[in-house]
Design an enzyme around this catalytic site. Sequence first.
Site, PDB file in Angstrom:
ATOM      1  N   ASP A  84       0.803  -1.229   0.000  1.00  0.00           N
ATOM      2  CA  ASP A  84       0.000   0.000   0.000  1.00  0.00           C
ATOM      3  C   ASP A  84       0.835   1.277   0.000  1.00  0.00           C
ATOM      4  O   ASP A  84       0.290   2.370   0.219  1.00  0.00           O
ATOM      5  CB  ASP A  84      -0.924   0.002   1.231  1.00  0.00           C
ATOM      6  CG  ASP A  84      -2.131  -0.910   1.050  1.00  0.00           C
ATOM      7  OD1 ASP A  84      -2.943  -0.619   0.162  1.00  0.00           O
ATOM      8  OD2 ASP A  84      -2.239  -1.917   1.787  1.00  0.00           O
ATOM      9  N   GLU A  89      -0.389   9.452   1.658  1.00  0.00           N
ATOM     10  CA  GLU A  89      -1.126  10.462   2.429  1.00  0.00           C
ATOM     11  C   GLU A  89      -1.391   9.976   3.861  1.00  0.00           C
ATOM     12  O   GLU A  89      -1.475  10.784   4.788  1.00  0.00           O
ATOM     13  CB  GLU A  89      -2.468  10.737   1.749  1.00  0.00           C
ATOM     14  CG  GLU A  89      -3.387  11.623   2.566  1.00  0.00           C
ATOM     15  CD  GLU A  89      -4.761  11.778   1.948  1.00  0.00           C
ATOM     16  OE1 GLU A  89      -5.077  12.898   1.554  1.00  0.00           O
ATOM     17  OE2 GLU A  89      -5.513  10.783   1.862  1.00  0.00           O
ATOM     18  N   HIS A 187     -12.172   6.029   5.173  1.00  0.00           N
ATOM     19  CA  HIS A 187     -11.633   7.250   5.787  1.00  0.00           C
ATOM     20  C   HIS A 187     -12.623   8.410   5.665  1.00  0.00           C
ATOM     21  O   HIS A 187     -13.510   8.389   4.814  1.00  0.00           O
ATOM     22  CB  HIS A 187     -10.344   7.683   5.058  1.00  0.00           C
ATOM     23  CG  HIS A 187      -9.173   6.784   5.291  1.00  0.00           C
ATOM     24  ND1 HIS A 187      -8.363   6.350   4.268  1.00  0.00           N
ATOM     25  CD2 HIS A 187      -8.648   6.259   6.425  1.00  0.00           C
ATOM     26  CE1 HIS A 187      -7.387   5.595   4.763  1.00  0.00           C
ATOM     27  NE2 HIS A 187      -7.543   5.521   6.071  1.00  0.00           N
ATOM     28  N   CYS A 277      -5.196  10.226  -1.620  1.00  0.00           N
ATOM     29  CA  CYS A 277      -4.300   9.243  -0.974  1.00  0.00           C
ATOM     30  C   CYS A 277      -2.951   9.133  -1.657  1.00  0.00           C
ATOM     31  O   CYS A 277      -1.962   8.738  -1.035  1.00  0.00           O
ATOM     32  CB  CYS A 277      -4.890   7.843  -0.977  1.00  0.00           C
ATOM     33  SG  CYS A 277      -6.618   7.737  -1.181  1.00  0.00           S
TER      34      CYS A 277
END
Length: 290
Positions: A84, A89, A187, A277
Site C-alpha cells: 500500500d 497520504e 476514511h 491518498c
Amino acid sequence: MGAGALAPAAALDYLDAMGSSSFAAPAKLLVRPISSRFAECLRSDANIAIDVDRARTQHRGYVEALERLGLVVESVEADDDAPDACFLEDTAVVMDARSLATMPGAPARRREVEPVTRAVRRLTHVTDVIEMQLPATLDGGDVLRVGEHLFVGLSSRTNAAGAAALELAAKGSGIRVVRLTVRDGLHLKSACTLASAGLLVYDARVLGDEELACFLGIGLRVMPAPEAAGANVLALGGAVLVSLAAPKTAELLRAEGLDVHVVDVGEMHKADGALTCLSLRIPRAGCWST
Ligand code: CIR
C-alpha cells in the site's frame, strides 16, 4: 457518520475558518511508486483482482496531471514489500513547518511511515516532525484541512488517542481540530473533500446532516457528489483533479467554474484508494493546501 466533539460555537464565520493564511496549490507534492506487490494491498473486497501494470500506468497519469499544472512532484523511495506504499497520504499530516508522522491503523502499513518521514525532512521545509506512538493510531486519509481547521474522522483506522495526538501536534499553530465519526467507508476523505477553498463535495450515503452542519457552520458550501468516487477530489489552487469514475461530479464542478482535470485511478479505487491518498501535499509558506 456523526459529529463528535465540535465546540458549542460551531457557527464560526468563513473568515475565521480560513484564518489569516490563504488557500493555494501546494509548494510540492510527494508521491510514492506502486509496489510490485500492489495486488496484495489491503482492501474491503479481496476478490477484486488488481492489475499492477495498469495501476503503474494510472499512477504515471496522476503524476503527469500534476506536472501539467506546473506543480513540483518528488518521489519517496519505492518499497516493494509495502503493497500500500503508494497511498502515502496516510503516513503524515503536514501542518506548516511541523509534520505529524502517523501510526497507521493497519499494522501492515506501519513500515511505510519511516521512509516518508525521512523524505519529508529531506525534501521539504518541514523542520519539526512529531512521531505518533501507540496506542494512538491515525491515517492521514482521516484528516481534512480546511483553513485553520483540521477535521479528523474517528474511523476503523483512527482512534480517539490518534485524534488527541493530532490535537497535541497542532498545539500552538492556531489550527483547531474538530472530530467527526466515520461510520461507513474507510476514511473521512473517502466521504468528503474540498473541490476549492469554499466548496466541499461529499457522499450523501455517508455524511448526514450533523456532519454537514459542521462544514456549513464554518462557511463552506456543500455539494453531494453524484458518484461515490466523486467525493474524493484533489483541489490544487483553482484546479481540481476528479476521478474518471465520477463524470457527473466532474460536470458539476466545471459548472462551478473550476478547472477540472480527469484522472483514471480505477485500480486504486479497487484498493479503496482515490486521488488524495496518492500524494502528500506540502503547503507553501503562509498558505494552506488541503
Ligand atoms: C488501505 O486499506 O489502507 C489502502 N488499501 C487504501 C488507503 C487509501 N488511503 C486513503 O484514502 N488516504
